[in-house]
Write a protein that holds these residues in place. Structure first.
Motif, PDB file in Angstrom:
ATOM      1  N   PHE A  84       0.826  -1.208   0.000  1.00 42.56           N
ATOM      2  CA  PHE A  84       0.000   0.000   0.000  1.00 42.56           C
ATOM      3  C   PHE A  84       0.862   1.260   0.000  1.00 42.56           C
ATOM      4  CE2 PHE A  84      -2.243   3.323   2.505  1.00 42.56           C
ATOM      5  CZ  PHE A  84      -3.174   3.666   1.530  1.00 42.56           C
ATOM      6  N   ALA A  85       1.975   1.242   0.738  1.00 42.23           N
ATOM      7  CA  ALA A  85       2.878   2.398   0.751  1.00 42.23           C
ATOM      8  C   ALA A  85       3.437   2.654  -0.644  1.00 42.23           C
ATOM      9  CB  ALA A  85       4.002   2.170   1.752  1.00 42.23           C
ATOM     10  N   LEU A  86       3.785   1.579  -1.365  1.00 43.48           N
ATOM     11  CA  LEU A  86       4.285   1.729  -2.730  1.00 43.48           C
ATOM     12  C   LEU A  86       3.174   2.234  -3.654  1.00 43.48           C
ATOM     13  CD1 LEU A  86       6.543   1.327  -4.827  1.00 43.48           C
ATOM     14  CD2 LEU A  86       5.767  -1.047  -5.077  1.00 43.48           C
ATOM     15  N   TYR A  87       1.982   1.688  -3.511  1.00 44.11           N
ATOM     16  CA  TYR A  87       0.839   2.135  -4.320  1.00 44.11           C
ATOM     17  C   TYR A  87       0.563   3.617  -4.085  1.00 44.11           C
ATOM     18  CZ  TYR A  87      -4.104   2.715  -5.593  1.00 44.11           C
ATOM     19  OH  TYR A  87      -5.290   3.168  -6.112  1.00 44.11           O
ATOM     20  N   ARG A  88       0.656   4.048  -2.851  1.00 42.17           N
ATOM     21  CA  ARG A  88       0.404   5.446  -2.512  1.00 42.17           C
ATOM     22  C   ARG A  88       1.420   6.364  -3.197  1.00 42.17           C
ATOM     23  NH1 ARG A  88      -2.304   8.223   1.510  1.00 42.17           N
ATOM     24  NH2 ARG A  88      -1.304  10.133   2.243  1.00 42.17           N
ATOM     25  N   GLU A  97      -6.646   3.877   2.095  1.00 35.35           N
ATOM     26  CA  GLU A  97      -6.499   2.432   2.247  1.00 35.35           C
ATOM     27  C   GLU A  97      -7.788   1.712   1.883  1.00 35.35           C
ATOM     28  OE1 GLU A  97      -6.090  -0.672   5.923  1.00 35.35           O
ATOM     29  OE2 GLU A  97      -4.672   1.014   5.927  1.00 35.35           O
ATOM     30  N   SER A  98      -8.934   2.306   2.222  1.00 28.70           N
ATOM     31  CA  SER A  98     -10.214   1.645   1.947  1.00 28.70           C
ATOM     32  C   SER A  98     -10.436   1.460   0.452  1.00 28.70           C
ATOM     33  CB  SER A  98     -11.357   2.456   2.564  1.00 28.70           C
ATOM     34  OG  SER A  98     -11.377   3.776   2.038  1.00 28.70           O
ATOM     35  N   SER A  99     -10.139   2.491  -0.344  1.00 27.21           N
ATOM     36  CA  SER A  99     -10.323   2.371  -1.795  1.00 27.21           C
ATOM     37  C   SER A  99      -9.300   1.415  -2.392  1.00 27.21           C
ATOM     38  CB  SER A  99     -10.236   3.742  -2.457  1.00 27.21           C
ATOM     39  OG  SER A  99      -8.961   4.324  -2.247  1.00 27.21           O
ATOM     40  N   TYR A 100      -8.081   1.420  -1.852  1.00 29.28           N
ATOM     41  CA  TYR A 100      -7.066   0.478  -2.324  1.00 29.28           C
ATOM     42  C   TYR A 100      -7.520  -0.963  -2.080  1.00 29.28           C
ATOM     43  CZ  TYR A 100      -2.791  -2.344  -2.113  1.00 29.28           C
ATOM     44  OH  TYR A 100      -1.863  -3.332  -2.277  1.00 29.28           O
TER      45      TYR A 100
END
Length: 655
Positions: free
Chosen positions: A354-358, A374-377
């Protein structure tokens, strides 16, 4: 399949292994209109059929893919091709037939050189050995403003000239990285070679010719003009078909009169540079097609002392770059070998992913931090309705099983890319990829596609039915999605008869109009227009692309909240035979799911404590005439969308 119970149907679809692969339970949300992520029509012009899937077997989802469906998390959607603004064709290729292009081979060789430590230091960014969230692009050059500038920190004109030249090389590399990032995200064509950037110093005499306040202009690049010329040539070679967001136009306009504008390209690159490159004491702006670099402080920036570290040289001050992204050459030599690991794991939430996606969404797609939640991810890339099928050891299931997976790319222990994929009985379906913006020069999007194709070939020994690589949707009217045809030889799915048509045959047909019944190619190639497309649909072309929603290489983030119900619209709004009318059968065998709470349905429930199912023909007597007519209309539309065979297997939930 008609007449079989749910368990019989599921067992017959178990791929010969004899094991039950679960059941598919869906809720039909009907036809929906939404804003389009690929064009800017200014209205809800994207029209799809939607399903919420509580669960779905890999066999049923494979069959849905072969009817033009895709998933976003647990939401399944299928564009209504005759009506939607940007017709989306499912695209696939047979892995054994894949022939890599020269550019794809270069991507593989570049990654190999990067691992071997032989990739040119000038063209590569150092991997961050420190914190995961780097504040710089990992560049090999660092600026330090010395407080002793007035005393003259640069000894001699030669030394100053060398440092300035090195700094201009650094700025050129940063622009090249920005161009690479734009290519990766679909802003520029991916199948042509774009020119390399060159940065020049702006002489003081020329600064005075600029607007007031330009006295602090130090460097400039005209790369946008060169890129524009290259793209125009490529556009001309493509028979004047528009290719890029950077030349937005209406269908009625003359393409040649609105060619790629250097000013627009410069603005895009400047924006990307401001996200990717943190150059201490420098401001980056686009001005009339030029990319200009200004000193953030008044006075001569060059006289303030530039300290340079380039991997082969050590900073005179011994200091590293901001955020610990760089180290001295003795700690990070140019010839250092790197270890690449590719790990396959079942879909689940991972904080590091998630940190990388962000970072990817913020730096590559310019999302604001508060919008990357995070919820949408989780809803988009983690949640999945696919029922996992474990390996059986009988050559019907690969060693990893069937289901939804995240394929991690790890270099020296650091996560640099994640591919979200579905592994199904006949294919690997690529859903999404996000990667480290600091490594844009490695073209990780292309590299991951090559690895996924290779994975299919390797696993055919364990599962011979696994033959195809599905790349999602190909949208001819959207330049961001055209790159998918670079993986050859590919096929597009006919939206009417669900036959696969070679891309080389489909392409000239799509050059004429956005929606085509591809299986009519023999008629269309003779110059006749298709009888299946109404005149008004030929005008459904819109300008521009949404760089945030097109999501680089794969699908849009979609769910039911994005849609407005339009089930009150009549199917007769499209003229002539369409996919709605080509398969209009009896709905009596559609499988209906009921819960115990549905006590008013006087039917025999196989298990009154759980959801059970009956055929619609056994349930009709429980409804009044108006209710039955309404439900028959809904079921008919549902069956047309998923197909009679799948409608007889999947559970259409009423409660």
């Amino acid at each position: 399949m008609a007449g079989k119970t749910r368990n019989e149907a599921s067992s017959s679809r178990s791929g010969g292994g004899g094991s039950n692969r679960g059941e598919s339970v869906v809720v039909d949300v009907g036809r929906r209109r939404s804003t389009c992520g690929y064009c800017r029509s200014g209205a809800r012009t994207s029209i799809s059929h939607g399903l919420w899937a509580h669960s779905i077997t890999v066999d049923d989802y494979q069959d849905l893919l072969d009817r033009g469906w895709r998933r976003s998390g647990s939401f399944l959607y299928k564009p209504e091709m005759e009506r939607t603004c940007c017709p989306s064709y499912t695209i696939r290729l047979r892995a054994d037939d894949f022939v890599p292009s020269k550019e794809q081979l270069r991507v593989s060789k570049r990654m190999q050189r990067f691992q071997d430590g032989t990739l040119s230091v000038k063209k590569q960014d150092k991997i961050n050995d420190g914190p995961k969230t780097s504040k710089s692009s990992g560049s090999s050059i660092h600026h330090e403003v010395s407080g002793s500038a007035a005393k003259g920190t640069l000894a001699g004109k030669d030394e100053e000239k060398n440092k300035v030249e090195a700094f201009m090389h650094y700025l050129s590399d940063q622009i090249d990285n920005a161009v690479c990032a734009c290519t990766e995200s679909g802003e520029f064509l991916c199948d042509i070679q774009l020119p390399k950037a060159s940065v020049k110093m702006v002489l003081p005499a020329k600064r005075k010719l600029q607007v007031e306040g330009s006295e602090d202009l130090l460097y400039s690049s005209n790369i946008s003009f060169q890129i524009a010329a290259t793209l125009r040539r490529a556009q001309s070679a493509e028979k004047d078909v528009p290719h890029s967001k950077l030349s937005r136009h209406n269908a009625e306009e003359d393409v040649s009169s609105i060619a790629f504008l250097p000013k627009t390209i410069a603005e895009k690159l400047a924006s990307s540079l401001n996200h990717m490159a943190k150059v201490s004491g420098m401001l980056i702006r686009a001005c009339n097609g030029h990319i200009n670099f200004y000193s953030a402080r008044k006075g001569n920036f060059l006289s303030e002392g530039i300290q340079i570290v380039n991997g082969a040289k050590e900073s005179p001050t011994g200091s590293g770059s901001e955020g610990g992204c760089l180290k001295k050459s003795s700690e990070c030599p140019q010839g250092k070998r790197r270890k690449l690991e590719i790990r396959l794991k079942r879909s689940s939430f991972d904080p590091e992913e998630f940190a990388l996606y962000r970072r990817y969404q913020i730096k590559v797609h310019n999302d604001t931090p508060e919008h990357v939640m995070e919820s949408s991810y989780r809803r988009f890339l983690v949640d999945t309705p696919l029922v996992f099928v474990p390996p059986t050891g009988d050559d019907t299931v690969p060693p990893c099983g069937f289901g939804s997976f995240h394929q991690q790319y790890v270099i020296d222990g650091r996560l640099v890319a994640v591919g979200v994929i579905d592994i199904l009985p006949r294919c690997l379906s690529s859903k999404y990829l996000f990667w480290d913006p600091d490594l844009a020069f490695l073209s990780l999007g292309k590299y991951s596609a090559l690895q996924e194709i290779g994975w299919i070939k390797e696993n055919q020994a364990h599962c011979p039915s696994l033959e195809y690589y599905y790349l999602g949707y190909y949208i001819h009217s959207c330049s961001k999605m055209r790159y998918k045809a670079a993986y050859r030889p590919s096929e597009l799915l006919c939206p009417l008869r669900y036959q696969w048509v070679p891309f080389d045959i489909a392409r000239p047909l799509l050059d004429r109009q956005p929606y085509v019944v591809l299986s009519d190619f023999a008629v269309l190639q003779n110059g006749e227009s298709t009888p299946h497309v109404p005149e008004n649909l030929m005008e459904m072309q819109h300008n521009g692309l949404n760089e945030e929603d097109a999501n680089d290489i794969d699908d849009e983030e979609m769910d039911d909240a994005d849609f407005v119900n339009s089930d009150d619209e009549s199917d007769s709004e499209a003229n002539g035979p369409t996919s709605v009318e080509i398969e209009d059968g009896d709905v009596s065998n559609v499988l209906i799911g009921l819960k115990r709470s549905c006590v008013r349905f006087k039917v025999c429930l196989l298990n009154p404590l759980k959801r059970s199912c009956v055929r619609f023909k056994d349930l009709q007597h429980a409804f009044g005439p108006s209710e039955r007519a309404y439900l028959e209309t809904q079921l008919r539309r549902y069956m047309r969308a998923v197909g009679a065979e799948v409608a007889g297997r999947m559970v259409y939930s009423l409660g």
